[in-house]
Design a protein around this motif. Structure first.
Motif, PDB file in Angstrom:
ATOM      1  N   CYS A 161       4.436  -4.798  -7.081  1.00 25.36           N
ATOM      2  CA  CYS A 161       5.507  -4.710  -6.090  1.00 25.36           C
ATOM      3  C   CYS A 161       4.883  -4.848  -4.699  1.00 25.36           C
ATOM      4  CB  CYS A 161       6.219  -3.368  -6.192  1.00 25.36           C
ATOM      5  SG  CYS A 161       6.894  -2.993  -7.813  1.00 25.36           S
ATOM      6  N   SER A 162       5.723  -4.877  -3.679  1.00 23.28           N
ATOM      7  CA  SER A 162       5.196  -4.902  -2.311  1.00 23.28           C
ATOM      8  C   SER A 162       6.022  -3.976  -1.426  1.00 23.28           C
ATOM      9  CB  SER A 162       5.192  -6.321  -1.757  1.00 23.28           C
ATOM     10  OG  SER A 162       6.505  -6.812  -1.666  1.00 23.28           O
ATOM     11  N   MET A 163       5.395  -3.518  -0.359  1.00 29.62           N
ATOM     12  CA  MET A 163       6.050  -2.633   0.603  1.00 29.62           C
ATOM     13  C   MET A 163       5.350  -2.759   1.946  1.00 29.62           C
ATOM     14  SD  MET A 163       4.771   1.177  -0.345  1.00 29.62           S
ATOM     15  CE  MET A 163       3.079   1.500  -0.770  1.00 29.62           C
ATOM     16  N   ASP A 164       5.927  -2.127   2.940  1.00 32.09           N
ATOM     17  CA  ASP A 164       5.342  -2.111   4.273  1.00 32.09           C
ATOM     18  C   ASP A 164       4.128  -1.183   4.282  1.00 32.09           C
ATOM     19  OD1 ASP A 164       5.944  -0.761   7.423  1.00 32.09           O
ATOM     20  OD2 ASP A 164       5.482  -2.863   7.071  1.00 32.09           O
ATOM     21  N   ARG A 165       3.069  -1.621   4.912  1.00 34.80           N
ATOM     22  CA  ARG A 165       1.822  -0.853   4.961  1.00 34.80           C
ATOM     23  C   ARG A 165       1.993   0.505   5.645  1.00 34.80           C
ATOM     24  NH1 ARG A 165      -3.367  -3.190   8.115  1.00 34.80           N
ATOM     25  NH2 ARG A 165      -4.229  -1.180   8.649  1.00 34.80           N
ATOM     26  N   ALA A 166       2.974   0.633   6.521  1.00 30.06           N
ATOM     27  CA  ALA A 166       3.197   1.889   7.240  1.00 30.06           C
ATOM     28  C   ALA A 166       3.597   3.028   6.304  1.00 30.06           C
ATOM     29  CB  ALA A 166       4.270   1.692   8.306  1.00 30.06           C
ATOM     30  N   ARG A 167       4.029   2.720   5.093  1.00 31.14           N
ATOM     31  CA  ARG A 167       4.439   3.760   4.147  1.00 31.14           C
ATOM     32  C   ARG A 167       3.262   4.365   3.390  1.00 31.14           C
ATOM     33  NH1 ARG A 167       9.303   0.912   1.612  1.00 31.14           N
ATOM     34  NH2 ARG A 167       8.566   1.920  -0.272  1.00 31.14           N
ATOM     35  N   LEU A 168       2.061   3.843   3.588  1.00 30.28           N
ATOM     36  CA  LEU A 168       0.872   4.448   2.986  1.00 30.28           C
ATOM     37  C   LEU A 168       0.493   5.679   3.789  1.00 30.28           C
ATOM     38  CD1 LEU A 168      -1.279   1.273   2.235  1.00 30.28           C
ATOM     39  CD2 LEU A 168       0.134   2.598   0.647  1.00 30.28           C
ATOM     40  N   VAL A 169       0.351   6.805   3.117  1.00 28.65           N
ATOM     41  CA  VAL A 169       0.092   8.073   3.795  1.00 28.65           C
ATOM     42  C   VAL A 169      -1.398   8.349   3.925  1.00 28.65           C
ATOM     43  CG1 VAL A 169       0.459  10.568   3.702  1.00 28.65           C
ATOM     44  CG2 VAL A 169       2.291   9.009   3.017  1.00 28.65           C
ATOM     45  N   ARG A 170      -2.108   8.346   2.788  1.00 31.90           N
ATOM     46  CA  ARG A 170      -3.550   8.607   2.836  1.00 31.90           C
ATOM     47  C   ARG A 170      -4.224   8.066   1.594  1.00 31.90           C
ATOM     48  NH1 ARG A 170      -5.660  13.054   0.155  1.00 31.90           N
ATOM     49  NH2 ARG A 170      -4.129  14.217  -1.020  1.00 31.90           N
ATOM     50  N   ARG A 171      -5.512   7.799   1.742  1.00 38.04           N
ATOM     51  CA  ARG A 171      -6.318   7.268   0.642  1.00 38.04           C
ATOM     52  C   ARG A 171      -6.723   8.420  -0.264  1.00 38.04           C
ATOM     53  NH1 ARG A 171     -11.694   6.554  -0.653  1.00 38.04           N
ATOM     54  NH2 ARG A 171     -12.196   4.593  -1.657  1.00 38.04           N
ATOM     55  N   LEU A 172      -6.533   8.239  -1.581  1.00 34.59           N
ATOM     56  CA  LEU A 172      -6.924   9.259  -2.553  1.00 34.59           C
ATOM     57  C   LEU A 172      -8.287   8.971  -3.155  1.00 34.59           C
ATOM     58  CD1 LEU A 172      -3.545   9.671  -4.469  1.00 34.59           C
ATOM     59  CD2 LEU A 172      -4.494  11.159  -2.704  1.00 34.59           C
ATOM     60  N   GLY A 173      -8.562   7.709  -3.452  1.00 32.02           N
ATOM     61  CA  GLY A 173      -9.816   7.342  -4.086  1.00 32.02           C
ATOM     62  C   GLY A 173      -9.843   5.868  -4.419  1.00 32.02           C
ATOM     63  N   HIS A 174     -10.663   5.514  -5.387  1.00 33.35           N
ATOM     64  CA  HIS A 174     -10.843   4.113  -5.779  1.00 33.35           C
ATOM     65  C   HIS A 174     -10.960   4.063  -7.294  1.00 33.35           C
ATOM     66  CE1 HIS A 174     -12.489   0.062  -5.941  1.00 33.35           C
ATOM     67  NE2 HIS A 174     -12.135  -0.059  -4.678  1.00 33.35           N
ATOM     68  N   LEU A 175     -10.413   3.029  -7.923  1.00 31.18           N
ATOM     69  CA  LEU A 175     -10.555   2.868  -9.366  1.00 31.18           C
ATOM     70  C   LEU A 175     -12.026   2.719  -9.730  1.00 31.18           C
ATOM     71  CD1 LEU A 175      -7.710   0.348 -10.299  1.00 31.18           C
ATOM     72  CD2 LEU A 175      -7.738   2.821 -10.650  1.00 31.18           C
ATOM     73  N   SER A 176     -12.413   3.262 -10.861  1.00 34.40           N
ATOM     74  CA  SER A 176     -13.787   3.105 -11.339  1.00 34.40           C
ATOM     75  C   SER A 176     -14.010   1.642 -11.718  1.00 34.40           C
ATOM     76  CB  SER A 176     -14.024   3.998 -12.555  1.00 34.40           C
ATOM     77  OG  SER A 176     -13.263   3.534 -13.657  1.00 34.40           O
ATOM     78  N   ASP A 177     -15.274   1.265 -11.879  1.00 36.64           N
ATOM     79  CA  ASP A 177     -15.586  -0.106 -12.299  1.00 36.64           C
ATOM     80  C   ASP A 177     -14.931  -0.423 -13.642  1.00 36.64           C
ATOM     81  OD1 ASP A 177     -17.075  -0.533 -10.022  1.00 36.64           O
ATOM     82  OD2 ASP A 177     -18.987  -0.048 -10.994  1.00 36.64           O
ATOM     83  N   TYR A 178     -14.950   0.542 -14.550  1.00 37.16           N
ATOM     84  CA  TYR A 178     -14.338   0.345 -15.860  1.00 37.16           C
ATOM     85  C   TYR A 178     -12.841   0.053 -15.734  1.00 37.16           C
ATOM     86  CZ  TYR A 178     -12.486   1.296 -20.481  1.00 37.16           C
ATOM     87  OH  TYR A 178     -11.816   1.194 -21.672  1.00 37.16           O
ATOM     88  N   ASP A 179     -12.121   0.898 -14.963  1.00 34.82           N
ATOM     89  CA  ASP A 179     -10.679   0.701 -14.794  1.00 34.82           C
ATOM     90  C   ASP A 179     -10.375  -0.578 -14.022  1.00 34.82           C
ATOM     91  OD1 ASP A 179      -9.640   2.868 -16.245  1.00 34.82           O
ATOM     92  OD2 ASP A 179      -9.978   4.236 -14.565  1.00 34.82           O
ATOM     93  N   SER A 180     -11.197  -0.913 -13.046  1.00 35.16           N
ATOM     94  CA  SER A 180     -10.996  -2.163 -12.282  1.00 35.16           C
ATOM     95  C   SER A 180     -11.073  -3.373 -13.198  1.00 35.16           C
ATOM     96  CB  SER A 180     -12.037  -2.286 -11.175  1.00 35.16           C
ATOM     97  OG  SER A 180     -11.857  -1.302 -10.203  1.00 35.16           O
ATOM     98  N   ARG A 181     -12.049  -3.376 -14.104  1.00 40.43           N
ATOM     99  CA  ARG A 181     -12.145  -4.478 -15.067  1.00 40.43           C
ATOM    100  C   ARG A 181     -10.981  -4.458 -16.050  1.00 40.43           C
ATOM    101  NH1 ARG A 181     -17.498  -2.966 -14.738  1.00 40.43           N
ATOM    102  NH2 ARG A 181     -17.390  -1.757 -16.659  1.00 40.43           N
ATOM    103  N   LYS A 182     -10.608  -3.279 -16.500  1.00 36.06           N
ATOM    104  CA  LYS A 182      -9.520  -3.135 -17.467  1.00 36.06           C
ATOM    105  C   LYS A 182      -8.202  -3.689 -16.915  1.00 36.06           C
ATOM    106  CE  LYS A 182      -6.969   0.577 -19.785  1.00 36.06           C
ATOM    107  NZ  LYS A 182      -6.937   2.024 -19.999  1.00 36.06           N
ATOM    108  N   PHE A 183      -7.918  -3.412 -15.627  1.00 37.05           N
ATOM    109  CA  PHE A 183      -6.679  -3.857 -15.000  1.00 37.05           C
ATOM    110  C   PHE A 183      -6.829  -5.206 -14.288  1.00 37.05           C
ATOM    111  CE2 PHE A 183      -6.265   0.911 -14.632  1.00 37.05           C
ATOM    112  CZ  PHE A 183      -5.455   1.042 -15.742  1.00 37.05           C
ATOM    113  N   ARG A 184      -8.043  -5.789 -14.371  1.00 37.24           N
ATOM    114  CA  ARG A 184      -8.349  -7.056 -13.694  1.00 37.24           C
ATOM    115  C   ARG A 184      -8.123  -6.957 -12.180  1.00 37.24           C
ATOM    116  NH1 ARG A 184      -5.578  -7.588 -17.701  1.00 37.24           N
ATOM    117  NH2 ARG A 184      -5.790  -8.719 -19.605  1.00 37.24           N
ATOM    118  N   ILE A 185      -8.565  -5.844 -11.622  1.00 33.70           N
ATOM    119  CA  ILE A 185      -8.498  -5.618 -10.176  1.00 33.70           C
ATOM    120  C   ILE A 185      -9.935  -5.548  -9.691  1.00 33.70           C
ATOM    121  CG2 ILE A 185      -7.705  -4.100  -8.336  1.00 33.70           C
ATOM    122  CD1 ILE A 185      -5.572  -3.078 -10.265  1.00 33.70           C
ATOM    123  N   LEU A 186     -10.544  -6.683  -9.435  1.00 31.13           N
ATOM    124  CA  LEU A 186     -11.967  -6.721  -9.059  1.00 31.13           C
ATOM    125  C   LEU A 186     -12.144  -7.096  -7.612  1.00 31.13           C
ATOM    126  CD1 LEU A 186     -13.222  -8.496 -12.258  1.00 31.13           C
ATOM    127  CD2 LEU A 186     -13.344  -6.075 -11.754  1.00 31.13           C
TER     128      LEU A 186
END
Length: 114
Positions: free
Chosen positions: A89-114
């Motif tokens: 999905c997409s939204m306006d960047r202003a609605r992002l409140v704060r950064r929680l963390g980052h996907l692990s390398d394993y999860d990034s590969r699993k979801f194809r988010i590299l």
């Protein structure tokens, strides 16, 4: 209390902590009123200008749609097992409140988010 409300309350204490940060692919952010309804974590797919492409996070395993489990949810800054919706999905960047963390390398590969 170990649920999303705890994360929500933390975001209210420091509502715009990461205002100057540019969201990066694979990061997990707390977003306000995702889909115009509920505050929840999202995984960033891309960011261009004031628009952000993301996938929603939820604690509910999908029955109607195939949601995938984030295996290393603690590394991603989440406090319980969390699933990722398959539909971007997409939204306006202003609605992002704060950064929680980052996907692990394993999860990034699993979801194809590299």
């Amino acid at each position: 209390m170990t649920d999303y409300m705890q994360q929500y309350r933390r975001s209210q204490k420091h509502p715009r902590k990461d205002t100057g940060s540019v969201p990066r692919r694979g990061e997990v952010w707390w977003a306000s009123r995702v889909d115009g309804v509920k505050d929840r974590p999202v995984v960033i797919l891309s960011c261009s200008g004031s628009s952000v492409s993301y996938r929603r996070c939820t604690s509910q395993e999908g029955v109607a749609q195939m949601r995938e489990l984030i295996e290393d949810y603690d590394i991603a800054g989440l406090d319980r097992p969390t699933y990722l919706d398959p539909v971007p999905c997409s939204m306006d960047r202003a609605r992002l409140v704060r950064r929680l963390g980052h996907l692990s390398d394993y999860d990034s590969r699993k979801f194809r988010i590299l």
